[in-house]
Design a protein around this motif. Structure first.
Motif, PDB file in Angstrom:
ATOM      1  N   ASN A 165       0.817  -1.205   0.000  1.00 19.38           N
ATOM      2  CA  ASN A 165       0.000   0.000   0.000  1.00 19.38           C
ATOM      3  C   ASN A 165       0.859   1.267   0.000  1.00 19.38           C
ATOM      4  OD1 ASN A 165      -2.477  -1.376   0.019  1.00 19.38           O
ATOM      5  ND2 ASN A 165      -2.374  -1.643   2.238  1.00 19.38           N
ATOM      6  N   SER A 166       1.854   1.296  -0.849  1.00 22.02           N
ATOM      7  CA  SER A 166       2.683   2.496  -0.998  1.00 22.02           C
ATOM      8  C   SER A 166       2.090   3.371  -2.101  1.00 22.02           C
ATOM      9  CB  SER A 166       4.127   2.109  -1.356  1.00 22.02           C
ATOM     10  OG  SER A 166       4.849   3.255  -1.769  1.00 22.02           O
ATOM     11  N   ALA A 167       1.538   4.512  -1.717  1.00 25.77           N
ATOM     12  CA  ALA A 167       0.944   5.424  -2.706  1.00 25.77           C
ATOM     13  C   ALA A 167       1.994   5.922  -3.686  1.00 25.77           C
ATOM     14  CB  ALA A 167       0.287   6.603  -1.988  1.00 25.77           C
ATOM     15  N   LYS A 168       3.227   6.158  -3.185  1.00 31.32           N
ATOM     16  CA  LYS A 168       4.289   6.662  -4.062  1.00 31.32           C
ATOM     17  C   LYS A 168       4.668   5.619  -5.122  1.00 31.32           C
ATOM     18  CE  LYS A 168       7.698   9.339  -5.411  1.00 31.32           C
ATOM     19  NZ  LYS A 168       8.849   9.635  -4.538  1.00 31.32           N
ATOM     20  N   ALA A 169       4.788   4.360  -4.725  1.00 35.18           N
ATOM     21  CA  ALA A 169       5.144   3.315  -5.682  1.00 35.18           C
ATOM     22  C   ALA A 169       4.022   3.100  -6.699  1.00 35.18           C
ATOM     23  CB  ALA A 169       5.448   2.013  -4.946  1.00 35.18           C
ATOM     24  N   LEU A 170       2.771   3.139  -6.247  1.00 34.16           N
ATOM     25  CA  LEU A 170       1.640   3.007  -7.168  1.00 34.16           C
ATOM     26  C   LEU A 170       1.603   4.162  -8.160  1.00 34.16           C
ATOM     27  CD1 LEU A 170      -1.043   1.860  -4.583  1.00 34.16           C
ATOM     28  CD2 LEU A 170      -0.273   0.524  -6.573  1.00 34.16           C
ATOM     29  N   TYR A 171       1.877   5.362  -7.658  1.00 31.23           N
ATOM     30  CA  TYR A 171       1.901   6.547  -8.521  1.00 31.23           C
ATOM     31  C   TYR A 171       2.977   6.421  -9.598  1.00 31.23           C
ATOM     32  CZ  TYR A 171       3.056  11.383  -9.819  1.00 31.23           C
ATOM     33  OH  TYR A 171       3.354  12.527 -10.511  1.00 31.23           O
ATOM     34  N   LEU A 172       4.166   5.974  -9.214  1.00 34.88           N
ATOM     35  CA  LEU A 172       5.259   5.821 -10.178  1.00 34.88           C
ATOM     36  C   LEU A 172       4.934   4.735 -11.199  1.00 34.88           C
ATOM     37  CD1 LEU A 172       8.297   6.120  -7.737  1.00 34.88           C
ATOM     38  CD2 LEU A 172       7.704   7.730  -9.556  1.00 34.88           C
ATOM     39  N   CYS A 173       4.311   3.663 -10.748  1.00 35.17           N
ATOM     40  CA  CYS A 173       3.921   2.594 -11.665  1.00 35.17           C
ATOM     41  C   CYS A 173       2.898   3.122 -12.679  1.00 35.17           C
ATOM     42  CB  CYS A 173       3.325   1.436 -10.862  1.00 35.17           C
ATOM     43  SG  CYS A 173       3.494  -0.168 -11.659  1.00 35.17           S
ATOM     44  N   SER A 193      -3.885   8.074  -0.853  1.00 36.28           N
ATOM     45  CA  SER A 193      -3.462   9.455  -0.621  1.00 36.28           C
ATOM     46  C   SER A 193      -4.364  10.410  -1.402  1.00 36.28           C
ATOM     47  CB  SER A 193      -1.989   9.620  -1.052  1.00 36.28           C
ATOM     48  OG  SER A 193      -1.515  10.914  -0.763  1.00 36.28           O
ATOM     49  N   PRO A 194      -5.614  10.576  -0.949  1.00 43.38           N
ATOM     50  CA  PRO A 194      -6.590  11.372  -1.710  1.00 43.38           C
ATOM     51  C   PRO A 194      -6.253  12.854  -1.813  1.00 43.38           C
ATOM     52  CG  PRO A 194      -7.466  10.754   0.436  1.00 43.38           C
ATOM     53  CD  PRO A 194      -6.205   9.993   0.264  1.00 43.38           C
ATOM     54  N   GLN A 195      -5.411  13.373  -0.933  1.00 43.95           N
ATOM     55  CA  GLN A 195      -5.075  14.793  -0.952  1.00 43.95           C
ATOM     56  C   GLN A 195      -3.855  15.115  -1.811  1.00 43.95           C
ATOM     57  OE1 GLN A 195      -7.207  16.824   0.472  1.00 43.95           O
ATOM     58  NE2 GLN A 195      -8.355  15.020   1.156  1.00 43.95           N
ATOM     59  N   SER A 196      -3.236  14.102  -2.399  1.00 43.75           N
ATOM     60  CA  SER A 196      -2.022  14.329  -3.184  1.00 43.75           C
ATOM     61  C   SER A 196      -2.329  15.108  -4.467  1.00 43.75           C
ATOM     62  CB  SER A 196      -1.357  12.992  -3.549  1.00 43.75           C
ATOM     63  OG  SER A 196      -0.324  13.186  -4.489  1.00 43.75           O
ATOM     64  N   GLN A 197      -1.727  16.284  -4.593  1.00 39.07           N
ATOM     65  CA  GLN A 197      -1.936  17.099  -5.783  1.00 39.07           C
ATOM     66  C   GLN A 197      -1.346  16.433  -7.013  1.00 39.07           C
ATOM     67  OE1 GLN A 197      -3.753  19.971  -5.874  1.00 39.07           O
ATOM     68  NE2 GLN A 197      -3.527  19.826  -8.086  1.00 39.07           N
ATOM     69  N   ASP A 198      -0.196  15.768  -6.848  1.00 37.01           N
ATOM     70  CA  ASP A 198       0.448  15.090  -7.977  1.00 37.01           C
ATOM     71  C   ASP A 198      -0.459  13.998  -8.549  1.00 37.01           C
ATOM     72  OD1 ASP A 198       2.745  16.616  -7.882  1.00 37.01           O
ATOM     73  OD2 ASP A 198       3.779  15.254  -6.531  1.00 37.01           O
ATOM     74  N   ILE A 199      -1.047  13.207  -7.657  1.00 40.63           N
ATOM     75  CA  ILE A 199      -1.909  12.113  -8.107  1.00 40.63           C
ATOM     76  C   ILE A 199      -3.174  12.657  -8.760  1.00 40.63           C
ATOM     77  CG2 ILE A 199      -3.292  10.147  -7.347  1.00 40.63           C
ATOM     78  CD1 ILE A 199      -1.210   9.688  -5.132  1.00 40.63           C
ATOM     79  N   THR A 243      -3.694  15.575 -10.210  1.00 39.64           N
ATOM     80  CA  THR A 243      -3.379  16.194 -11.504  1.00 39.64           C
ATOM     81  C   THR A 243      -3.117  15.136 -12.566  1.00 39.64           C
ATOM     82  OG1 THR A 243      -2.410  18.123 -10.391  1.00 39.64           O
ATOM     83  CG2 THR A 243      -1.798  17.769 -12.694  1.00 39.64           C
ATOM     84  N   ALA A 244      -2.389  14.080 -12.179  1.00 43.97           N
ATOM     85  CA  ALA A 244      -2.067  13.014 -13.129  1.00 43.97           C
ATOM     86  C   ALA A 244      -3.321  12.282 -13.596  1.00 43.97           C
ATOM     87  CB  ALA A 244      -1.085  12.030 -12.500  1.00 43.97           C
ATOM     88  N   MET A 245      -4.273  12.103 -12.710  1.00 44.68           N
ATOM     89  CA  MET A 245      -5.504  11.399 -13.080  1.00 44.68           C
ATOM     90  C   MET A 245      -6.320  12.207 -14.093  1.00 44.68           C
ATOM     91  SD  MET A 245      -6.720   9.748  -9.429  1.00 44.68           S
ATOM     92  CE  MET A 245      -8.065   8.807 -10.147  1.00 44.68           C
ATOM     93  N   VAL A 246      -6.381  13.514 -13.901  1.00 44.72           N
ATOM     94  CA  VAL A 246      -7.084  14.369 -14.861  1.00 44.72           C
ATOM     95  C   VAL A 246      -6.396  14.323 -16.215  1.00 44.72           C
ATOM     96  CG1 VAL A 246      -7.700  16.759 -15.419  1.00 44.72           C
ATOM     97  CG2 VAL A 246      -7.989  15.907 -13.075  1.00 44.72           C
ATOM     98  N   LYS A 247      -5.076  14.377 -16.202  1.00 41.49           N
ATOM     99  CA  LYS A 247      -4.300  14.324 -17.444  1.00 41.49           C
ATOM    100  C   LYS A 247      -4.532  12.995 -18.164  1.00 41.49           C
ATOM    101  CE  LYS A 247      -0.977  15.614 -20.303  1.00 41.49           C
ATOM    102  NZ  LYS A 247      -0.853  14.404 -21.106  1.00 41.49           N
ATOM    103  N   LEU A 248      -4.588  11.916 -17.418  1.00 39.09           N
ATOM    104  CA  LEU A 248      -4.815  10.598 -18.022  1.00 39.09           C
ATOM    105  C   LEU A 248      -6.170  10.549 -18.724  1.00 39.09           C
ATOM    106  CD1 LEU A 248      -4.054   7.587 -18.395  1.00 39.09           C
ATOM    107  CD2 LEU A 248      -5.209   7.153 -16.218  1.00 39.09           C
ATOM    108  N   GLU A 249      -7.218  11.025 -18.067  1.00 38.89           N
ATOM    109  CA  GLU A 249      -8.549  10.981 -18.666  1.00 38.89           C
ATOM    110  C   GLU A 249      -8.595  11.798 -19.956  1.00 38.89           C
ATOM    111  OE1 GLU A 249     -10.957   8.984 -17.697  1.00 38.89           O
ATOM    112  OE2 GLU A 249      -9.601   8.272 -16.120  1.00 38.89           O
TER     113      GLU A 249
END
Length: 455
Positions: free
Chosen positions: A304-312, A336-342, A344-350
């Motif tokens: 459950n590492s949010a950072k590792a999941l984000y990098l993957c 990590s629902p408050q992560s700005q990086d995550i 932003t990345a999700m919006v970009k992906l969509e």
């Protein structure tokens, strides 16, 4: 404009070109002043005037007494400095205090400096003006003795001024043409960072048996030394070199046989952060497959590492494997629902998924609504459609690879797509034949630099 030198007499170029000739003798006309002008400008030719201005040495004249004004500049300056060599050979004054401990012996240090000769306002050499950090090992003779003595008294972030006498600098000979003989030199040195290399170098000279029997605490020092050097290289945006250091640290720790559960637990904690740093480096370098591999190693240690999941997810996104990227982003967001990086990345992906599906749909609609063929009109349509899509992809800092539908396309249409990609500065790869052909478009260089790393 380059300098020109006049000759006293003209020369015959045909005679000069003759391979069987004996050459030509000629005399230089020194009376035009060109040579003297060139020599007089040597000291000012190293750096631009605007850059030099910001690195001038400003003498402290406002506090000088009448007696001090009779002294030479360096002598006057030295009276306000501390003797750190014991014989007056190296003097120091702190301009900006540092923090933490004093740099240890044998440390690998990174510095910036300006070096001044007496009576000179501008530096004869400057790492700042060369935009090149000065990196060296303390106590190894890699720099002049005065530097070894002076930097060994500093803390990280400290800026200090050192007055170094000839015997601790370049001696009676100097270093012509820039440093005359028996010259004292004033250095302003900033210690950017350092890595404690104590014991680390010894490890590389050990035999396989000696490495096998080394204690975990000693091994950890070697590991942390390599990792810290990697962190510094990453901070300096030398990503490829940082990855090499991280890999060396990884090999050292993975090869060690843990003696008990405590050592195994600490090993996993160290490797967790290291794997994520390595994944981050690979994301920045566009090595998406390796980024996924290292991120998954981190997830094997901490599911459950949010950072590792984000990098993957970032790596899958680079490869335009949108569904896999979405799955990993969602898992990271849940942790990590408050992560700005995550977020932003999700919006970009969509947005990327919508663009890709629109182009894919339009290309298939075109192919299914018209008879099969390789007409110029077909190729013009595909070229325009792909060109706009590829230009968006090229400007996209997130992705490095882009698949393209090729099922049902003619040879001419496939070639048109590949040629269009190459024309706008992308690389195209095609594999398979006939109905099993697949294509992907690849960027020649990585895009946006990800700058968040683990400690």
């Amino acid at each position: 404009m380059e300098d020109t030198i006049k000759l006293k007499q003209s020369i015959d170029l045909n005679e000069l070109r003759d391979p069987s000739g004996k050459g030509i003798e000629f005399e230089i006309d020194e009376e035009d002043g060109q040579i003297r002008d060139r020599e007089s400008n040597v000291e000012n030719s190293y750096f631009g005037e605007n850059e030099v201005f910001h690195n001038w040495y400003t003498q402290e004249k406002d506090s000088d007494t009448d007696t001090e004004m009779d002294c030479m500049p360096f002598e006057r300056l030295g009276k306000k400095m501390e003797d750190i060599s014991g014989d007056g050979g190296v003097l120091k004054k702190i301009l900006q205090p540092g923090s933490g401990r004093i740099v240890p012996e044998d440390a690998l240090v990174r510095t910036h400096f300006n070096g001044f000769l007496e009576f000179a306002d501008e530096p004869y050499d400057s790492s700042r003006l060369r935009r090149d950090v000065q990196k060296f090992r303390l106590g190894q003779g890699e720099v002049i003795p005065g530097w070894d003595i002076g930097v060994a008294t500093m803390k990280q972030g400290e800026l200090a001024r050192f007055l170094i006498k000839p015997e601790y600098a370049y001696g009676e000979m100097g270093c012509p043409p820039r440093i005359p003989g028996s010259a004292s030199i004033l250095f302003e040195i900033e210690l950017l960072s350092f890595v404690d290399k104590a014991g680390a170098d010894d490890y590389s000279y050990m035999t396989a048996e000696e490495k096998k029997n080394i204690g975990f605490e000693q091994l950890k020092k070697v590991f942390l030394s390599e990792k810290e050097e990697g962190n510094q290289l990453f901070a300096a945006k030398q990503i490829r070199q940082a990855l090499q250091k991280y890999k060396k640290a990884m090999d050292i720790l993975e090869a060690y046989s843990m003696k008990d559960e405590n050592e195994e637990k600490e090993q996993k904690a160290l490797l967790l952060k290291l794997y994520m740093n390595m994944s981050l480096c690979c994301v920045n370098l566009g090595h998406s497959g390796r980024a996924i591999t290292y991120a998954k190693r981190a997830l094997d240690i901490q599911r459950n590492s949010a950072k590792a999941l984000y990098l993957c997810a970032k790596a899958f996104h680079q490869l335009s494997e949108f569904e896999k990227a979405r799955e990993h982003y969602k898992r990271a967001h849940k942790l990590s629902p408050q992560s700005q990086d995550i977020n932003t990345a999700m919006v970009k992906l969509e947005n990327d998924m919508k663009k890709f599906k629109m182009v894919e749909k339009e290309v298939y609609r075109r192919m299914l609504s018209q008879p099969k063929g390789e007409t110029e009109q077909d190729n013009v349509f595909i070229s325009v459609t792909c060109s706009n899509f590829y230009r968006e992809f090229k400007d996209d800092a997130e992705r490095v690879e882009l698949p393209f539908p090729s099922i049902g396309m003619s040879v001419g249409e496939i070639n048109c797509i590949l040629e269009t990609a190459v024309e706008i500065g992308l690389d195209a790869q095609q594999s398979g034949t006939g109905s099993s052909v697949t294509m992907k478009i690849i960027k020649k260089t990585p895009g946006k630099l990800e700058t968040v790393s683990e400690d």
